[in-house]
Design an enzyme around this catalytic site. Structure first.
Site, mmCIF file in Angstrom:
data_model
loop_
_atom_site.group_PDB
_atom_site.id
_atom_site.type_symbol
_atom_site.label_atom_id
_atom_site.label_comp_id
_atom_site.label_asym_id
_atom_site.label_seq_id
_atom_site.Cartn_x
_atom_site.Cartn_y
_atom_site.Cartn_z
ATOM 1 N N CYS A 111 -19.907 -65.648 20.725
ATOM 2 C CA CYS A 111 -19.205 -65.850 19.456
ATOM 3 C C CYS A 111 -19.769 -64.987 18.326
ATOM 4 O O CYS A 111 -19.136 -64.835 17.284
ATOM 5 C CB CYS A 111 -19.241 -67.316 19.058
ATOM 6 S SG CYS A 111 -18.608 -68.385 20.350
ATOM 7 N N HIS A 255 -18.292 -68.220 11.755
ATOM 8 C CA HIS A 255 -17.645 -68.411 13.050
ATOM 9 C C HIS A 255 -16.949 -69.776 13.027
ATOM 10 O O HIS A 255 -17.508 -70.768 12.578
ATOM 11 C CB HIS A 255 -18.685 -68.351 14.166
ATOM 12 C CG HIS A 255 -18.159 -68.795 15.490
ATOM 13 N ND1 HIS A 255 -16.968 -68.328 15.992
ATOM 14 C CD2 HIS A 255 -18.645 -69.687 16.402
ATOM 15 C CE1 HIS A 255 -16.742 -68.905 17.160
ATOM 16 N NE2 HIS A 255 -17.738 -69.730 17.431
ATOM 17 N N ASN A 285 -11.466 -72.390 18.319
ATOM 18 C CA ASN A 285 -12.616 -71.490 18.440
ATOM 19 C C ASN A 285 -12.244 -70.341 19.389
ATOM 20 O O ASN A 285 -12.127 -70.544 20.593
ATOM 21 C CB ASN A 285 -13.808 -72.294 18.985
ATOM 22 C CG ASN A 285 -15.048 -71.446 19.213
ATOM 23 O OD1 ASN A 285 -14.991 -70.222 19.186
ATOM 24 N ND2 ASN A 285 -16.162 -72.112 19.456
#
Ligand code: UT7
Length: 328
Positions: A111, A255, A285
């Site tokens: 990520c 993020h 996500n």
């Protein structure tokens, strides 16, 4: 040396999965998912390979940048969910976009991938005089790795891609990249076909024994604890380098893993949520694609304007984390 972001482009699959859709195969409900994560829906790749999403996003970014693909000297594809062990997706995207003069490679920092990718691209531009433009594309198909029987993780992830074309400039740019490999087993997916051999050798423990499969395994609590500290720490480290305080930053783009992580980090940093860009409600996500997707959307909506200072901060498997402060 800093960078100038010339063009941003995105591609998200048409297929959308709402929280209620998960009720068909796991014991869950919209209320739990919304309140625990902030997610309402996410896009899921259907027929599209991951590289295809990256290619589509890249073509938009190149068009918006108003440059010729032949002038791109570097293609970096950030991905934790590549379609291939080899070749790199960057090589495929290089060909598909006509960036015939570029070198190309993938970066897997999960990520945090876009942060690693953008910073690496900037370093290439700085050290190679002949390199004019770089294409950094973050593309992910988490849905192909998620364990749809694990209700605590499958509801979190979405698919999508976002690309940007950059050139060197003398604008503000500072970065911080970090990794804590001791937590690598908290968020992992084995390479396909490796797992059976590992299972056969009972004496061998490589630290990933909780996850004998190539599906994604997550220790949510450990990753959560790591994330709420990683985010403010990364910003502090950049602040030390630049002397810029949180009040001098116009926008924070974290993020997009969980709204509660973002809210906790905003409290720890002492920055109001009004300054945080949040897109998790409609994208979920999307790993490395989450930060550029949030950036692209804010630019398109006119929320982020030229000249503003933005802090991009990522964290994820590895456990990697890091941030970039730049002038848009
Ligand atoms: O980008 C990579 C970085 N990843 C992250 O940042 C993820 C970080 N972790 C998290 O965001 C959170 O830990 C989760 C969202 C994954 C889980 O939230 P939580 O508040 O830590 O929940 P929990 O795992 O403690 O579970 C609480 C309860 C459990 O039931 P019991 O044992 O209390 O009866 C779970 O079984 O919630 C249950 N649960 C669910 N219930 C309905 C777990 N998943 C679900 C679900 N629907 N989907």
């Amino acid at each position: 040396m800093g960078i100038n972001i010339l063009g941003l482009g995105k591609y998200v699959p048409e297929q959308v999965l709402t929280n209620d859709d998960f009720k068909r195969f796991i014991d869950t409900d919209d209320e739990w998912i919304r309140t625990r994560t902030g997610i309402c829906e996410r896009h899921m790749a259907g027929w599209e390979p991951t590289w295809y999403m990256g290619k589509e996003a890249s073509l938009v970014a190149i068009k918006k940048a108003g440059i010729s693909p032949e002038d791109i000297g570097l293609v970096i594809s950030c991905t934790a969910t590549s379609d291939f062990h080899t070749p790199s997706m960057a090589s495929v995207i290089q060909h598909e976009t006509g960036a015939v003069n570029a070198c190309a490679f993938d970066i897997n920092a999960a990520c945090t991938g876009f942060i690693y990718g953008l910073d690496t691209a900037r370093r290439f531009l700085e050290t190679d005089e002949s390199m004019k433009y770089a294409l950094v594309v973050a593309n992910e198909s988490l849905s192909r790795f998620v364990d749809f029987k694990d209700r605590a993780s499958c509801i979190l992830f979405g698919d999508g891609a976002c690309a940007c074309v950059i050139e060197k400039s003398d604008k503000l740019f500072a970065s911080h990249l970090a990794s804590d490999g001791s937590g690598a087993g908290y968020l992992c997916a084995r390479a396909l076909d490796v797992a059976p051999e590992v299972k056969i050798d009972k004496d061998f423990d490589d630290g990933f024994t909780k996850n004998p499969l190539h599906k994604l395994y997550q220790n949510g609590k450990e990753v959560y604890k790591f994330a709420v500290n990683a985010l403010p720490e990364s910003f502090e480290r950049i602040s030390e380098k630049t002397g810029l305080t949180k009040d001098e930053i116009d926008w924070f783009i974290p993020h997009q893993a969980n709204i509660r992580i973002i809210e906790t980090a905003s409290k720890k940093l002492g920055v109001l949520m009004d300054k945080f860009i949040v897109t998790i409600d409609h994208y979920g996500n999307t790993s490395s694609a989450s930060i550029p997707l949030a950036l692209e959307e804010s630019v398109e909506k006119g929320i982020i304007k030229r000249g503003q200072k933005i802090a991009l901060i990522g964290f994820g498997a590895g456990l990697t984390y890091g941030g970039i402060v730049l002038e848009y």
